[in-house]
Design an enzyme around this catalytic site. Structure first.
Site, mmCIF file in Angstrom:
data_model
loop_
_atom_site.group_PDB
_atom_site.id
_atom_site.type_symbol
_atom_site.label_atom_id
_atom_site.label_comp_id
_atom_site.label_asym_id
_atom_site.label_seq_id
_atom_site.Cartn_x
_atom_site.Cartn_y
_atom_site.Cartn_z
ATOM 1 N N TYR A 110 57.100 68.812 -43.477
ATOM 2 C CA TYR A 110 57.353 69.875 -42.501
ATOM 3 C C TYR A 110 58.340 70.909 -43.027
ATOM 4 O O TYR A 110 58.360 72.052 -42.577
ATOM 5 C CB TYR A 110 57.933 69.284 -41.203
ATOM 6 C CG TYR A 110 56.921 68.781 -40.215
ATOM 7 C CD1 TYR A 110 55.993 67.804 -40.569
ATOM 8 C CD2 TYR A 110 56.904 69.261 -38.913
ATOM 9 C CE1 TYR A 110 55.084 67.322 -39.655
ATOM 10 C CE2 TYR A 110 55.994 68.790 -37.985
ATOM 11 C CZ TYR A 110 55.087 67.822 -38.353
ATOM 12 O OH TYR A 110 54.193 67.351 -37.433
ATOM 13 N N LYS A 113 53.190 55.423 -47.817
ATOM 14 C CA LYS A 113 51.963 55.485 -48.619
ATOM 15 C C LYS A 113 52.409 55.330 -50.068
ATOM 16 O O LYS A 113 52.157 56.195 -50.924
ATOM 17 C CB LYS A 113 51.239 56.822 -48.346
ATOM 18 C CG LYS A 113 49.839 56.943 -48.938
ATOM 19 C CD LYS A 113 48.792 56.052 -48.279
ATOM 20 C CE LYS A 113 47.468 56.137 -49.026
ATOM 21 N NZ LYS A 113 46.443 55.203 -48.486
ATOM 22 N N ASP A 142 47.663 53.990 -43.556
ATOM 23 C CA ASP A 142 46.264 53.827 -43.127
ATOM 24 C C ASP A 142 46.071 52.482 -42.443
ATOM 25 O O ASP A 142 45.456 52.385 -41.379
ATOM 26 C CB ASP A 142 45.290 54.024 -44.304
ATOM 27 C CG ASP A 142 45.681 53.274 -45.563
ATOM 28 O OD1 ASP A 142 46.786 52.702 -45.614
ATOM 29 O OD2 ASP A 142 44.869 53.258 -46.516
ATOM 30 N N ASP A 156 54.520 61.618 -36.616
ATOM 31 C CA ASP A 156 53.856 62.542 -35.690
ATOM 32 C C ASP A 156 52.456 62.021 -35.350
ATOM 33 O O ASP A 156 52.085 61.903 -34.184
ATOM 34 C CB ASP A 156 53.760 63.934 -36.331
ATOM 35 C CG ASP A 156 53.035 64.933 -35.448
ATOM 36 O OD1 ASP A 156 53.354 64.991 -34.251
ATOM 37 O OD2 ASP A 156 52.140 65.647 -35.956
ATOM 38 N N ASP A 172 51.081 59.823 -31.661
ATOM 39 C CA ASP A 172 49.984 60.279 -30.798
ATOM 40 C C ASP A 172 48.931 59.176 -30.661
ATOM 41 O O ASP A 172 48.401 58.925 -29.584
ATOM 42 C CB ASP A 172 49.307 61.538 -31.368
ATOM 43 C CG ASP A 172 49.870 62.830 -30.783
ATOM 44 O OD1 ASP A 172 51.102 62.898 -30.595
ATOM 45 O OD2 ASP A 172 49.080 63.756 -30.507
#
Ligand code: IPM
Ligand code: MN
Length: 353
Positions: free
Chosen positions: A141, A188, A220, A244, A248
């Protein structure tokens, strides 16, 4: 106690949901003998329309003089043009950065009252109670970027330094100590150098917390495990972008994105409190929004910025009671049943306070 609260309603349903959160805070103040004052300021699309920038300096001045910030949401169709030089989301990122709010706490609970209507089988939801600790002022970001411009390429950079990972890891381990003493660190590391640094750093910080169990999960695989074994998670710590996305996803466990609150914290008591959901321009201004995320964010404000734990609990209990009594907004009402308006629903919560 006395507290000054800056209110940034922002765009879309942000206005409707913060109105209800303020009403709850006012009720708490009069019930427990506190004095809360509220000052409104601009952020997001409405700030762009009125001042040309998504985070006007007056908003920062107001917020700096307050104990906490209550935020609605930013964004909407009107400002969606991808080539616009100013975007509502810039205001949100800038205020998080300005106040050094590096840790975003997003609790996700499956409410028994909503479980049988959730997309996931009810038995999987039993005991779901997790806390995302999302890194909020670093990563992709905020890393170096090349906007497309006249080029036929663009890039964003995932960048993390050891101190950035350390401080958010400490928050996660400390939070776990007050809960079920488990941390899942999301990364990751099999592909990204920044995520190998993340894993190494979290592992080292873990040495300070021998009473907490640590597991490393690849993002994942985490996305899958959130749906296959959601109750096994306690605290999850993740980078800005992974946090983020996964929060959700996890909102499905809570029944609706509209249910989730968040607290963005730094190294002082000052914090920013906002629902996890966005501005929902499709339902804005229709009285359909679910104010639970905003109301529970107000509860987190009472807990973390104002140090009023009993008051925070009272708000959370009022929400649970209203849900148990069948209060529902459109997003959580089963098909064919009656949904309350934003105001009616908030009144049900108020009645249980
Ligand atoms: C959130 C939102 C924001 C984010 C956007 C609006 C900038 O999605 O708070 O989760 O990506 O952080
Ligand atoms: Mn988001």
């Amino acid at each position: 106690m006395k507290a000054k609260i800056t209110v940034l309603p922002g765009d879309g349903i942000g206005v409707e949901v913060t109105t209800q959160a303020i009403a709850i805070l006012q009720a708490v103040a009069s019930k427990y003998g506190h004095e809360f004052s509220f000052e409104e300021a601009l952020i997001g699309g409405i700030a762009i329309d009125k001042t040309g920038t998504a985070l006007p300096p007056e908003t920062i001045t107001t917020a700096e003089a307050s104990d906490a910030i209550l935020l609605g949401a930013v964004g909407g169709y009107k400002w969606d043009n991808p080539s616009a030089p100013v975007r509502p989301e810039q205001g949100l990122l800038a205020i998080r950065k300005h106040f050094g709010l590096f840790a975003n706490l997003r609790p996700v609970k499956a409410y028994p009252a909503l479980a049988s209507y959730a997309p996931l089988r009810a038995e999987l939801l039993e005991g779901v109670d997790m806390l995302f600790v999302r890194e909020l002022t670093g990563g992709i970001y905020f890393g170096a970027r090349q906007e497309q411009g006249d080029n036929d390429y663009a890039y964003d950079t995932e960048y993390y330094s050891v101190p950035e990972v350390e401080r958010v890891a400490h928050i996660a381990f400390r939070a776990a100590q007050g809960r079920r003493k488990k941390v899942a660190s999301v990364d990751k590391a099999n592909v990204l150098a920044s995520m190998r640094l993340w894993r190494k750093t979290v592992t080292r910080v873990h040495d300070d917390y021998p009473d907490v169990a640590l597991e490393h999960v690849l993002v994942d695989s985490c996305a899958m495990h959130l749906l296959t074994r959601p109750a096994s998670f306690d605290v999850l710590v993740a980078s800005n972008m992974f946090g983020d996305i996964l929060s959700d996803e996890a909102s499905v466990l809570a029944g609706s994105l509209g249910m989730l609150p968040s607290a963005s914290l730094g190294s002082s008591r000052m914090g920013l409190y906002e629902p996890v959901h966005g501005s929902a321009p499709d339902i804005a201004g229709q009285g359909k929004a679910n104010p639970t995320g905003a109301i529970l964010s107000a509860a987190m404000m009472l807990r973390y910025s104002l140090d009023l734990e009993a008051e925070a609990k009272a708000v959370e209990t009022a929400v649970e009671k209203a849900l148990a009594n069948g209060a529902r907004t459109g997003d959580t009402a089963p098909r064919g049943t009656k949904a309350l308006s934003t105001t009616e629903y908030a009144a049900e919560i108020m009645n249980n306070l």
